[in-house]
Write a protein that holds these residues in place. Structure first.
Motif, PDB file in Angstrom:
ATOM      1  N   ARG A   1      43.420  18.554   9.371  1.00 38.19           N
ATOM      2  CA  ARG A   1      44.160  18.164   8.169  1.00 38.19           C
ATOM      3  C   ARG A   1      43.245  17.841   7.011  1.00 38.19           C
ATOM      4  NH1 ARG A   1      45.193  13.112  11.946  1.00 38.19           N
ATOM      5  NH2 ARG A   1      45.045  14.907  13.296  1.00 38.19           N
ATOM      6  N   ASP A   2      41.966  17.562   7.290  1.00 33.80           N
ATOM      7  CA  ASP A   2      40.987  17.230   6.255  1.00 33.80           C
ATOM      8  C   ASP A   2      39.977  18.340   6.007  1.00 33.80           C
ATOM      9  OD1 ASP A   2      41.191  14.574   5.004  1.00 33.80           O
ATOM     10  OD2 ASP A   2      41.240  13.854   7.059  1.00 33.80           O
ATOM     11  N   ALA A   3      40.153  19.486   6.631  1.00 29.75           N
ATOM     12  CA  ALA A   3      39.150  20.548   6.567  1.00 29.75           C
ATOM     13  C   ALA A   3      38.965  21.113   5.165  1.00 29.75           C
ATOM     14  CB  ALA A   3      39.537  21.665   7.529  1.00 29.75           C
ATOM     15  N   TYR A   4      39.959  20.974   4.312  1.00 26.81           N
ATOM     16  CA  TYR A   4      39.891  21.603   2.992  1.00 26.81           C
ATOM     17  C   TYR A   4      38.727  21.088   2.152  1.00 26.81           C
ATOM     18  CZ  TYR A   4      42.612  17.388   1.890  1.00 26.81           C
ATOM     19  OH  TYR A   4      43.064  16.090   1.775  1.00 26.81           O
ATOM     20  N   GLY A   5      38.268  19.871   2.392  1.00 24.83           N
ATOM     21  CA  GLY A   5      37.103  19.377   1.666  1.00 24.83           C
ATOM     22  C   GLY A   5      35.864  20.192   2.000  1.00 24.83           C
ATOM     23  N   TRP A   6      35.689  20.489   3.286  1.00 29.35           N
ATOM     24  CA  TRP A   6      34.546  21.290   3.716  1.00 29.35           C
ATOM     25  C   TRP A   6      34.658  22.723   3.214  1.00 29.35           C
ATOM     26  CZ3 TRP A   6      30.386  18.993   5.349  1.00 29.35           C
ATOM     27  CH2 TRP A   6      30.489  17.737   5.965  1.00 29.35           C
ATOM     28  N   VAL A   7      35.862  23.229   3.130  1.00 24.51           N
ATOM     29  CA  VAL A   7      36.077  24.583   2.606  1.00 24.51           C
ATOM     30  C   VAL A   7      35.684  24.637   1.129  1.00 24.51           C
ATOM     31  CG1 VAL A   7      37.812  26.298   2.021  1.00 24.51           C
ATOM     32  CG2 VAL A   7      37.846  25.221   4.265  1.00 24.51           C
ATOM     33  N   ALA A   8      36.120  23.642   0.371  1.00 22.09           N
ATOM     34  CA  ALA A   8      35.771  23.600  -1.050  1.00 22.09           C
ATOM     35  C   ALA A   8      34.261  23.553  -1.238  1.00 22.09           C
ATOM     36  CB  ALA A   8      36.431  22.391  -1.711  1.00 22.09           C
ATOM     37  N   LEU A   9      33.569  22.880  -0.318  1.00 19.01           N
ATOM     38  CA  LEU A   9      32.115  22.805  -0.376  1.00 19.01           C
ATOM     39  C   LEU A   9      31.489  24.148  -0.022  1.00 19.01           C
ATOM     40  CD1 LEU A   9      29.591  20.934  -0.694  1.00 19.01           C
ATOM     41  CD2 LEU A   9      29.741  20.548   1.779  1.00 19.01           C
ATOM     42  N   GLU A  10      31.913  24.714   1.101  1.00 18.41           N
ATOM     43  CA  GLU A  10      31.318  25.952   1.604  1.00 18.41           C
ATOM     44  C   GLU A  10      31.585  27.145   0.690  1.00 18.41           C
ATOM     45  OE1 GLU A  10      29.318  28.571   4.182  1.00 18.41           O
ATOM     46  OE2 GLU A  10      29.317  26.387   4.039  1.00 18.41           O
ATOM     47  N   LYS A  11      32.775  27.216   0.104  1.00 17.28           N
ATOM     48  CA  LYS A  11      33.140  28.355  -0.747  1.00 17.28           C
ATOM     49  C   LYS A  11      32.618  28.212  -2.171  1.00 17.28           C
ATOM     50  CE  LYS A  11      35.216  31.223   0.756  1.00 17.28           C
ATOM     51  NZ  LYS A  11      34.832  32.383   1.631  1.00 17.28           N
ATOM     52  N   GLY A  12      31.975  27.086  -2.474  1.00 16.27           N
ATOM     53  CA  GLY A  12      31.385  26.910  -3.797  1.00 16.27           C
ATOM     54  C   GLY A  12      32.323  26.411  -4.869  1.00 16.27           C
ATOM     55  N   PHE A  13      33.527  25.955  -4.476  1.00 13.64           N
ATOM     56  CA  PHE A  13      34.494  25.502  -5.477  1.00 13.64           C
ATOM     57  C   PHE A  13      34.017  24.233  -6.196  1.00 13.64           C
ATOM     58  CE2 PHE A  13      37.804  27.437  -2.416  1.00 13.64           C
ATOM     59  CZ  PHE A  13      37.548  28.707  -2.910  1.00 13.64           C
ATOM     60  N   PHE A  14      33.382  23.334  -5.466  1.00 12.97           N
ATOM     61  CA  PHE A  14      32.853  22.120  -6.091  1.00 12.97           C
ATOM     62  C   PHE A  14      31.729  22.469  -7.071  1.00 12.97           C
ATOM     63  CE2 PHE A  14      34.205  19.606  -2.117  1.00 12.97           C
ATOM     64  CZ  PHE A  14      35.349  19.139  -2.728  1.00 12.97           C
ATOM     65  N   ARG A  15      30.824  23.331  -6.628  1.00 18.61           N
ATOM     66  CA  ARG A  15      29.691  23.705  -7.470  1.00 18.61           C
ATOM     67  C   ARG A  15      30.174  24.388  -8.747  1.00 18.61           C
ATOM     68  NH1 ARG A  15      24.493  24.083  -6.508  1.00 18.61           N
ATOM     69  NH2 ARG A  15      24.827  23.706  -4.290  1.00 18.61           N
ATOM     70  N   GLU A  16      31.135  25.270  -8.619  1.00 15.62           N
ATOM     71  CA  GLU A  16      31.680  25.962  -9.790  1.00 15.62           C
ATOM     72  C   GLU A  16      32.285  24.983 -10.790  1.00 15.62           C
ATOM     73  OE1 GLU A  16      34.467  28.652  -8.117  1.00 15.62           O
ATOM     74  OE2 GLU A  16      32.941  29.947  -7.210  1.00 15.62           O
TER      75      GLU A  16
END
Length: 341
Positions: free
Chosen positions: A54-69
């Motif tokens: 249920r909390d995996a989306y934070g790691w996805v945002a990190l791995e896919k570069g959404f935070f960096r963008e």
């Protein structure tokens, strides 16, 4: 109806059977969304509760570069539930985290007010009492005489008096004991307790860990207007860095949406961050969570908050004696920070 509807692009990441340790992003790179000088803003993000699907989306945002963008260098740490996460945000030790909105209201009512919600993660509460079929807990009344475990600040535990009242359960006949996020499910599987506080999407993980058939008593059966998790930040952060808060929110919700659309990939990403994670269980949790994020037939988009629904939730809690009078939705929701439709 006065409605605050704000849309976010969204994605998410997969589930885990164990709690993950903190992890930061790679070295910063230039981005048009970064702060002055092209530097990434360093922020700390807490998961809502351990490191489940249920909390995996934070790691996805990190791995896919959404935070960096969006201009962020993000460190992700495990959360300990609504109460603990609010304390960490208010103390300034973390910048963003999901908490259960109802748990946030209860905490606000007790005097902790230096936090604010900026987006919805789930349109309906996922709070529940979880057990296994051998305990024969199939109705709320079956809880009487039983022992339940949860973290002290959990919304399931703190909201239980209201649920018990509406479900005709004698609250005084139910015993609670303290537990840790990382070991709750194992404690249930060992038979040391009859049930635990848990989200309904935890079914696949409970089954995988306990090797038993899970049973659930969802709070939403009696508390229909309650939201689930919402993203919060400190009041100070919201006032001093409103545009940064909006960018972070958008990036996280982009991760949520991606995770729901690609649950298998999200599960694998989670496992890459924590090799004890079960990608199949993570995928299943995300699939179950989708209907809570996108409430069927509501017409609401991901991330939106309806202040009239929040007002009704407040009234329910006040009627149960768990919340004082005089609290309004705007005191806990930063309406101006919710992106326009």
């Amino acid at each position: 109806m006065r409605r605050v509807t704000r849309t976010f692009a969204v994605a998410a990441l997969a589930t885990a059977l164990a709690v993950v340790t903190g992890c930061s992003s790679d070295e910063p790179e230039d981005t048009t969304n970064a702060g002055s000088g092209g530097e990434l803003a360093k922020v700390t993000y807490l998961t809502s509760f351990g490191n489940f699907g249920r909390d995996a989306y934070g790691w996805v945002a990190l791995e896919k570069g959404f935070f960096r963008e969006a201009g962020f260098d993000v460190t992700i740490q495990k959360g300990q539930g609504t109460g603990g996460n609010i304390t960490t945000i208010v103390s300034g030790k973390a910048d963003y985290t999901p908490i259960d909105l109802t748990g946030g209201l209860l905490t606000f009512g007790k005097g902790t007010k230096d936090f604010t919600a900026v987006a919805a993660i789930q349109q309906r509460t996922m709070a529940a009492i979880a057990s296994t079929s051998d305990k024969k807990i199939t109705t709320p009344k079956d809880l009487e005489g039983k022992t339940l475990a949860d973290t002290p600040g959990s919304v399931v535990r703190n909201l239980f008096p209201t649920y018990a009242k509406l479900a005709n359960v004698d609250y005084n006949k139910v015993k609670w004991q303290d537990g840790e996020a990382a070991t709750l499910i194992a404690t249930l599987g060992s038979g040391k307790v009859d049930g635990i506080g848990q989200f309904v999407v935890g079914r696949p993980t409970i089954e995988a860990v306990t090797k038993k058939t899970p049973t659930f008593l969802p709070y939403s059966d009696y508390l229909t207007d309650l939201y689930g998790n919402v993203l919060i930040t400190s009041t100070k952060n919201a006032k001093e860095k409103p545009e940064e808060v909006k960018r972070f929110t958008q990036a996280l919700l982009k991760g949520l949406e991606y995770s729901l659309a690609n649950p298998e990939e999200a599960g694998k990403i989670l496992q890459s961050k924590d090799n004890t994670a079960n990608p199949a269980a993570a995928k299943a949790e995300l699939e179950l969570m989708a209907s809570f994020v996108r409430s069927a037939g509501s017409g609401e988009k991901i991330g939106t908050i309806d202040t009239q629904r929040v007002a009704r939730s407040i009234a329910i809690l006040q009627g149960a004696g768990q919340l004082p009078q005089g609290i309004t939705p705007e005191q806990i929701i930063s309406v101006d920070l919710l992106p326009k439709v």
